[in-house]
Design a protein around this motif. Sequence first.
Motif, PDB file in Angstrom:
ATOM      1  N   MET A   2       0.902  -1.267  -0.039  1.00 24.82           N
ATOM      2  CA  MET A   2      -0.148   0.035   0.059  1.00 24.82           C
ATOM      3  C   MET A   2       0.908   1.234   0.074  1.00 24.82           C
ATOM      4  O   MET A   2       1.820   1.306   0.681  1.00 24.82           O
ATOM      5  CB  MET A   2      -0.887   0.009   1.327  1.00 24.82           C
ATOM      6  N   ASN A   3       0.440   2.346  -0.580  1.00 26.08           N
ATOM      7  CA  ASN A   3       1.110   3.512  -0.890  1.00 26.08           C
ATOM      8  C   ASN A   3       0.301   4.443   0.174  1.00 26.08           C
ATOM      9  O   ASN A   3      -0.766   4.638   0.315  1.00 26.08           O
ATOM     10  CB  ASN A   3       1.040   4.192  -2.307  1.00 26.08           C
ATOM     11  N   LEU A   4       1.245   5.150   1.160  1.00 25.31           N
ATOM     12  CA  LEU A   4       0.751   6.061   1.975  1.00 25.31           C
ATOM     13  C   LEU A   4       1.369   7.355   1.734  1.00 25.31           C
ATOM     14  O   LEU A   4       2.706   7.579   1.787  1.00 25.31           O
ATOM     15  CB  LEU A   4       0.855   5.667   3.256  1.00 25.31           C
ATOM     16  N   CYS A   5       0.572   8.442   1.754  1.00 21.42           N
ATOM     17  CA  CYS A   5       1.183   9.986   1.447  1.00 21.42           C
ATOM     18  C   CYS A   5       0.789  10.777   2.956  1.00 21.42           C
ATOM     19  O   CYS A   5       0.009  10.589   3.666  1.00 21.42           O
ATOM     20  CB  CYS A   5       0.307  10.537   0.692  1.00 21.42           C
ATOM     21  N   ILE A   6       2.080  11.386   3.088  1.00 20.94           N
ATOM     22  CA  ILE A   6       1.964  12.248   4.573  1.00 20.94           C
ATOM     23  C   ILE A   6       2.390  13.609   4.023  1.00 20.94           C
ATOM     24  O   ILE A   6       3.208  13.937   3.110  1.00 20.94           O
ATOM     25  CB  ILE A   6       2.734  11.883   5.701  1.00 20.94           C
ATOM     26  N   ILE A   7       1.237  14.653   4.377  1.00 18.37           N
ATOM     27  CA  ILE A   7       1.510  16.176   4.092  1.00 18.37           C
ATOM     28  C   ILE A   7       2.065  16.684   5.295  1.00 18.37           C
ATOM     29  O   ILE A   7       1.533  16.751   6.025  1.00 18.37           O
ATOM     30  CB  ILE A   7       0.141  16.843   3.566  1.00 18.37           C
ATOM     31  N   ASN A 111      10.761  20.835  -0.538  1.00 19.63           N
ATOM     32  CA  ASN A 111      10.710  21.824  -1.436  1.00 19.63           C
ATOM     33  C   ASN A 111       9.246  21.290  -2.344  1.00 19.63           C
ATOM     34  O   ASN A 111       9.287  21.852  -3.320  1.00 19.63           O
ATOM     35  CB  ASN A 111      11.700  22.188  -2.378  1.00 19.63           C
ATOM     36  N   SER A 112       8.462  20.577  -1.638  1.00 19.02           N
ATOM     37  CA  SER A 112       7.177  19.991  -2.533  1.00 19.02           C
ATOM     38  C   SER A 112       5.924  20.827  -1.942  1.00 19.02           C
ATOM     39  O   SER A 112       5.700  20.342  -0.659  1.00 19.02           O
ATOM     40  CB  SER A 112       7.235  18.564  -1.967  1.00 19.02           C
ATOM     41  N   TYR A 113       5.196  21.419  -2.766  1.00 20.08           N
ATOM     42  CA  TYR A 113       3.954  22.251  -2.226  1.00 20.08           C
ATOM     43  C   TYR A 113       2.893  21.468  -2.915  1.00 20.08           C
ATOM     44  O   TYR A 113       2.748  21.102  -4.088  1.00 20.08           O
ATOM     45  CB  TYR A 113       4.087  23.649  -3.150  1.00 20.08           C
ATOM     46  N   VAL A 114       2.086  21.070  -1.777  1.00 20.38           N
ATOM     47  CA  VAL A 114       1.013  20.247  -2.178  1.00 20.38           C
ATOM     48  C   VAL A 114      -0.075  21.144  -2.695  1.00 20.38           C
ATOM     49  O   VAL A 114      -0.515  21.802  -1.700  1.00 20.38           O
ATOM     50  CB  VAL A 114       0.311  19.332  -1.032  1.00 20.38           C
ATOM     51  N   ILE A 115      -0.643  21.093  -3.760  1.00 20.95           N
ATOM     52  CA  ILE A 115      -1.740  21.937  -4.486  1.00 20.95           C
ATOM     53  C   ILE A 115      -3.045  21.623  -4.354  1.00 20.95           C
ATOM     54  O   ILE A 115      -3.735  22.202  -3.820  1.00 20.95           O
ATOM     55  CB  ILE A 115      -1.209  22.256  -6.077  1.00 20.95           C
ATOM     56  N   ARG A 116      -3.139  20.096  -4.566  1.00 20.17           N
ATOM     57  CA  ARG A 116      -4.303  19.550  -4.526  1.00 20.17           C
ATOM     58  C   ARG A 116      -4.409  18.259  -4.206  1.00 20.17           C
ATOM     59  O   ARG A 116      -3.664  17.446  -4.768  1.00 20.17           O
ATOM     60  CB  ARG A 116      -5.262  20.109  -5.951  1.00 20.17           C
ATOM     61  N   VAL A 126      -2.562  13.222  -5.742  1.00 20.63           N
ATOM     62  CA  VAL A 126      -1.988  14.398  -5.122  1.00 20.63           C
ATOM     63  C   VAL A 126      -1.108  15.150  -6.046  1.00 20.63           C
ATOM     64  O   VAL A 126      -0.300  14.616  -6.608  1.00 20.63           O
ATOM     65  CB  VAL A 126      -1.236  13.889  -3.914  1.00 20.63           C
ATOM     66  N   LEU A 127      -1.530  16.212  -6.223  1.00 18.78           N
ATOM     67  CA  LEU A 127      -0.776  17.299  -7.366  1.00 18.78           C
ATOM     68  C   LEU A 127       0.129  18.021  -6.357  1.00 18.78           C
ATOM     69  O   LEU A 127      -0.107  18.825  -5.530  1.00 18.78           O
ATOM     70  CB  LEU A 127      -1.778  18.272  -7.837  1.00 18.78           C
ATOM     71  N   VAL A 128       1.458  18.041  -7.115  1.00 10.17           N
ATOM     72  CA  VAL A 128       2.584  18.391  -6.045  1.00 10.17           C
ATOM     73  C   VAL A 128       3.699  19.423  -7.023  1.00 10.17           C
ATOM     74  O   VAL A 128       3.895  18.952  -8.104  1.00 10.17           O
ATOM     75  CB  VAL A 128       3.438  17.349  -5.416  1.00 10.17           C
ATOM     76  N   LYS A 129       3.759  20.485  -6.435  1.00  9.31           N
ATOM     77  CA  LYS A 129       4.691  21.445  -7.453  1.00  9.31           C
ATOM     78  C   LYS A 129       6.091  21.510  -6.544  1.00  9.31           C
ATOM     79  O   LYS A 129       6.111  21.903  -5.455  1.00  9.31           O
ATOM     80  CB  LYS A 129       3.953  22.601  -7.414  1.00  9.31           C
ATOM     81  N   ASP A 130       6.984  21.284  -7.342  1.00 14.70           N
ATOM     82  CA  ASP A 130       8.522  21.776  -6.537  1.00 14.70           C
ATOM     83  C   ASP A 130       8.730  22.886  -6.704  1.00 14.70           C
ATOM     84  O   ASP A 130       8.951  23.641  -8.120  1.00 14.70           O
ATOM     85  CB  ASP A 130       9.343  20.490  -7.722  1.00 14.70           C
ATOM     86  N   VAL A 131       8.931  23.600  -5.663  1.00 11.69           N
ATOM     87  CA  VAL A 131       9.116  25.083  -5.718  1.00 11.69           C
ATOM     88  C   VAL A 131      10.381  25.493  -6.015  1.00 11.69           C
ATOM     89  O   VAL A 131      10.414  26.723  -6.428  1.00 11.69           O
ATOM     90  CB  VAL A 131       8.752  25.754  -4.155  1.00 11.69           C
ATOM     91  N   ILE A 132      11.301  24.644  -6.382  1.00 10.00           N
ATOM     92  CA  ILE A 132      12.806  24.986  -6.827  1.00 10.00           C
ATOM     93  C   ILE A 132      12.504  25.113  -8.461  1.00 10.00           C
ATOM     94  O   ILE A 132      12.963  26.130  -9.200  1.00 10.00           O
ATOM     95  CB  ILE A 132      14.098  23.982  -6.643  1.00 10.00           C
ATOM     96  N   THR A 133      12.087  24.020  -9.058  1.00 11.93           N
ATOM     97  CA  THR A 133      11.925  23.976 -10.309  1.00 11.93           C
ATOM     98  C   THR A 133      10.695  24.308 -11.099  1.00 11.93           C
ATOM     99  O   THR A 133      10.709  24.355 -12.178  1.00 11.93           O
ATOM    100  CB  THR A 133      12.297  22.398 -10.919  1.00 11.93           C
ATOM    101  N   ASN A 134       9.885  24.462 -10.265  1.00  9.92           N
ATOM    102  CA  ASN A 134       8.475  24.944 -10.653  1.00  9.92           C
ATOM    103  C   ASN A 134       7.795  23.558 -11.431  1.00  9.92           C
ATOM    104  O   ASN A 134       6.687  23.774 -11.983  1.00  9.92           O
ATOM    105  CB  ASN A 134       8.127  26.100 -11.467  1.00  9.92           C
ATOM    106  N   LYS A 135       8.162  22.538 -11.630  1.00 10.45           N
ATOM    107  CA  LYS A 135       7.716  21.274 -12.045  1.00 10.45           C
ATOM    108  C   LYS A 135       6.478  20.793 -11.224  1.00 10.45           C
ATOM    109  O   LYS A 135       6.560  20.637 -10.120  1.00 10.45           O
ATOM    110  CB  LYS A 135       8.722  20.005 -12.228  1.00 10.45           C
TER     111      LYS A 135
END
Length: 416
Positions: A2-7, A111-116, A126-135
């Motif tokens: 199982m995959n588990l995400c923590i914010i 450096n991972s910004y959880v957007i949605r 989970v939609l994540v933006k890397d705040v260094i590369t903006n990817k």
Amino acid sequence: IMNLCIIGAGTAGLCCARHAIANGFSTTVFELSDRIGGTWVYNDATGAVNGIDVHSSMYMNLRTNLPKEVMGFPDFEIGSNERSYVRSDEICDFLNEYADHFELKKHIKFNSYVIRVTQKMNKWQVLVKDVITNKIEFHYFDKIMVANGHYHTPNYSKIQNMNLFKGEYLHSHDFRSKEIFQGKSVLVIGAGPSGMDLSNIISRSAKRVIISHHSTDIGNAIFFDNVQQKPDVRELDENGAFFVDGSYEHFDTIFFCTGYKYSFPFLTVDSGIHVEDNYVQDLYKQCINIKHPTMSLIGLPFYVCAAQMMDIQARFIMSYYNGTNKLPSKKEMQNDTQERMEKLWNEGYRKRHAHMLGPEQINYFSDLAKTAGVKNIKPVMTKLHNESSKCFNENLLHFRDDNFKILDDETFVKLN
């Protein structure tokens, strides 16, 4: 597997990771900053940086308002140190030791910004933006634990004619050091732990400080001489405030110590979570999302031994996520929550008190332990927490000189 995400990789997120990994979950932690520690990380910046609000509310030279003896985890105490009330950077060091001991850092994406966060085909997208590369990337998980803290979104109390006041406003979230109040007359709104503590701290720079509140049990001896107490503000004008007792005072600055709002900007409207006057709904035992139980929220209750509470919450949730226990039906979970809330409303509590525990925390811990068959928190923790809160209220100027030692699961002693 199982995959588990923590914010979040603060106290709560690290604790979730430690237990998720131990339970065999493939675990990913998303952390907005470049380091662990969450609210304990001091950041000189305030406001927004690169369009993202600064998270930390930490100020210069902060020392804890609880003894370190109750601030560790049940399975990982804070190391020996002659003082009970330690600096914020020492808590950061402790959290780094915890993360290293349980080898958590390799699971954290910084450096991972959880957007949605949204449900897609029985998974959490989970939609994540890397705040260094903006990817921007999509990730998919079976379970999600929200541990984004609750000292980051300021709550302001409404005061009549606020728009008239010509002086400055500041919320404690944006406070970093007392020098900005040099020679000023300051009105502090709110007498929670921060309002009381900060009134004394800023009085060392400010000309005078007035703390406005409606608490009944605060003595005068706990403040410096240039700190005065007043009742609630009735309204403001250009230069100051009228109080409900009819008096008037001039001020240069109004300093809001009115706490924080629970905020989950990445959750969609159909997430099953909504917040009403700081009451987070709909949750089972204040941590499992009733509508979508594969999501849980960690660390909401306040006036608690936070790390201890987060640990028992994480173990409680894991007992369902790993299949040891089976959750009650949605209806049963709703009823359980409703019963608890009815009791609170009947005792005269408001929605904003929904997650306030204080001396009640022992009952909450015992309820989680009994319901899920997990190990309870040692009674000494809540006893020492209560003692420390009492000292804070009675001896605000000197309570941090107290030193404690825990003798066993039931007993602590004061060493001085």
